[in-house]
Every structure is written in C-alpha cells, then in structure tokens.
Write a protein that holds these residues in place. Sequence first.
Motif, mmCIF file in Angstrom:
data_model
loop_
_atom_site.group_PDB
_atom_site.id
_atom_site.type_symbol
_atom_site.label_atom_id
_atom_site.label_comp_id
_atom_site.label_asym_id
_atom_site.label_seq_id
_atom_site.Cartn_x
_atom_site.Cartn_y
_atom_site.Cartn_z
ATOM 1 N N GLN A 22 0.814 -1.218 0.000
ATOM 2 C CA GLN A 22 0.000 0.000 0.000
ATOM 3 C C GLN A 22 0.842 1.260 0.000
ATOM 4 O O GLN A 22 0.555 2.201 -0.731
ATOM 5 N N ASP A 27 3.655 1.714 -6.524
ATOM 6 C CA ASP A 27 3.995 1.790 -7.943
ATOM 7 C C ASP A 27 4.025 0.427 -8.613
ATOM 8 O O ASP A 27 3.910 0.329 -9.834
ATOM 9 N N TYR A 69 -6.902 -2.620 0.692
ATOM 10 C CA TYR A 69 -6.308 -1.434 0.070
ATOM 11 C C TYR A 69 -6.306 -0.219 0.991
ATOM 12 O O TYR A 69 -5.577 0.738 0.759
ATOM 13 N N ASP A 75 -10.827 4.230 -5.863
ATOM 14 C CA ASP A 75 -9.912 5.305 -5.469
ATOM 15 C C ASP A 75 -8.459 4.855 -5.634
ATOM 16 O O ASP A 75 -7.613 5.613 -6.132
ATOM 17 N N TRP A 76 -8.158 3.628 -5.210
ATOM 18 C CA TRP A 76 -6.799 3.077 -5.368
ATOM 19 C C TRP A 76 -6.414 3.083 -6.845
ATOM 20 O O TRP A 76 -5.330 3.528 -7.213
ATOM 21 N N ARG A 77 -7.300 2.569 -7.672
ATOM 22 C CA ARG A 77 -7.002 2.499 -9.106
ATOM 23 C C ARG A 77 -6.736 3.886 -9.676
ATOM 24 O O ARG A 77 -5.792 4.072 -10.451
ATOM 25 N N ALA A 78 -7.546 4.851 -9.314
ATOM 26 C CA ALA A 78 -7.368 6.212 -9.826
ATOM 27 C C ALA A 78 -6.036 6.806 -9.376
ATOM 28 O O ALA A 78 -5.392 7.534 -10.141
ATOM 29 N N GLN A 79 -5.600 6.490 -8.169
ATOM 30 C CA GLN A 79 -4.368 7.065 -7.630
ATOM 31 C C GLN A 79 -3.104 6.320 -8.059
ATOM 32 O O GLN A 79 -2.039 6.929 -8.171
ATOM 33 N N HIS A 80 -3.204 5.000 -8.293
ATOM 34 C CA HIS A 80 -1.985 4.205 -8.437
ATOM 35 C C HIS A 80 -1.893 3.330 -9.686
ATOM 36 O O HIS A 80 -0.787 2.958 -10.070
ATOM 37 N N THR A 82 -1.732 2.145 -13.430
ATOM 38 C CA THR A 82 -1.424 2.668 -14.758
ATOM 39 C C THR A 82 -1.867 1.644 -15.801
ATOM 40 O O THR A 82 -2.148 0.490 -15.477
#
Length: 97
Positions: A22, A27, A69, A75-80, A82
């Motif tokens: 987390q 990355d 998460y 939210d995780w997907r939007a922040q981390h 790619t």
Amino acid sequence: MDDQTRIELEAAAFRRLRQHLQTDRPDVQNIDMMNLTGFCRNCLSRWYQEAANARGIPMTKDEGREAFYGMPYDDWRAQHQTEASPAAQEAFKSSHD
C-alpha cells in the motif's frame, strides 16, 4: 512456539506485507505481480474476504478490497494504477488463460 504467538507473528507479517504494497511500493502494478508471483493485491483482498466469510463474518468483494487497500478500490485504481503495457498484458494472457 505456541499457537497464539504463531498467529500473532503471521498477522504481523501480513500487516507488514499490506503496508509494503500500500505505502512503500504502490507503484508496483497488480498485473506485474500476477505475472511474477501468480498473485496480487486483489488476490490478497479476496483471501481476506474468504477468511472472514469462513468465520461467519459477512464481507463482500468490495469490502474485502477496501479492507486490504485501505480505501475504496476505485480510489486506489485512480491514484496508483497505470495502463498495463502490451508486454505485460501478453504475459498475463499467456500464463493465466
């Protein structure tokens, strides 16, 4: 080692793994983890959910993901997260079909 100590050590190791994934290494993409190890954060969150359900604790997939998460999965997907490279997508397809 007694069972309670073993359980506490296993729980501590799990919490440290979760922190690593987390906080220390957000990355590292799930698809790369799947390609290298055969599991990812989503697998860990599903195993958490399955363990809760097995103990009679109702938990949905989304609740398990949020527990792992530390935030809603979207939210995780939007922040981390790619976009996976074509090579990573092909490696996933080859090993997980």
